[in-house]
Design an enzyme around this catalytic site. Sequence first.
Site, PDB file in Angstrom:
ATOM      1  CG  HIS A   7     -33.175   0.045  20.712  1.00 51.13           C
ATOM      2  ND1 HIS A   7     -32.402   0.716  19.794  1.00 51.13           N
ATOM      3  CD2 HIS A   7     -33.949   0.986  21.296  1.00 51.13           C
ATOM      4  CE1 HIS A   7     -32.691   2.003  19.828  1.00 51.13           C
ATOM      5  NE2 HIS A   7     -33.640   2.199  20.741  1.00 51.13           N
ATOM      6  CG  HIS A  51     -38.227   1.653  22.952  1.00 48.57           C
ATOM      7  ND1 HIS A  51     -38.572   2.390  21.845  1.00 48.57           N
ATOM      8  CD2 HIS A  51     -36.913   1.905  23.175  1.00 48.57           C
ATOM      9  CE1 HIS A  51     -37.507   3.061  21.411  1.00 48.57           C
ATOM     10  NE2 HIS A  51     -36.486   2.774  22.194  1.00 48.57           N
ATOM     11  CG  ASP A  88     -37.445   5.944  23.840  1.00 43.70           C
ATOM     12  OD1 ASP A  88     -38.650   6.091  24.091  1.00 43.70           O
ATOM     13  OD2 ASP A  88     -36.960   6.149  22.718  1.00 43.70           O
ATOM     14  CG  HIS A 139     -33.144   8.222  24.851  1.00 44.29           C
ATOM     15  ND1 HIS A 139     -33.262   9.444  24.222  1.00 44.29           N
ATOM     16  CD2 HIS A 139     -33.556   7.293  23.956  1.00 44.29           C
ATOM     17  CE1 HIS A 139     -33.724   9.256  22.996  1.00 44.29           C
ATOM     18  NE2 HIS A 139     -33.911   7.965  22.815  1.00 44.29           N
TER      19      HIS A 139
END
Length: 184
Positions: free
Chosen positions: A57, A53, A2, A148
């Site tokens: 967020h 993504h 991510d 990540h």
Amino acid sequence: FDAEGDRAATEAILDALRAQGVHCTFFVLGTYADAYPDLVRRMVDEGHEVASHSYSHREFTGISADTRYSEIVASEAAIARVTGYSPRPYFRFPYGSRNAASLAQLNSLGYISVYWNIDPQDYTGISASALYSHIMSSARPGAIVVMHTVNASQKAGALPAIIRDLRAAGYEPVTVTELLLPED
């Protein structure tokens, strides 16, 4: 991965992946594509797959359908501006937070949700040895590991051993497309 972290973290991860000859899928935030277009282009130039993504967020189960729509569309636009193509069909929900309504909406826009089944919680800053141990003890055919682009020192340092030992165990790290649509 991510892609929601800083420049140095992503550069170290990309360097480690390149050194091992591994391509993976980066789920990129739209804000990340806006902030670091050169790194997102580098992902593509080095053979990685770029997926969405969301834009900023946000937790999709706590926002309206209109806001979810805006997050999906804005992310796609930001990634397309940088890469020249849509991040479809893959999307990873922020925090993995999804429900029937958000999945139906995502699917109606031409995306499919990609979840994970191995989460070493690398965003917490765990040590390289703990990251290695978690991934190696959980590895199995078809597994999707979520990591990540933050806390790069432990991650980039652990990647060569993880990749080497996964290969030694008969696994090959691949992109989501390669996992779902393997070429025989």
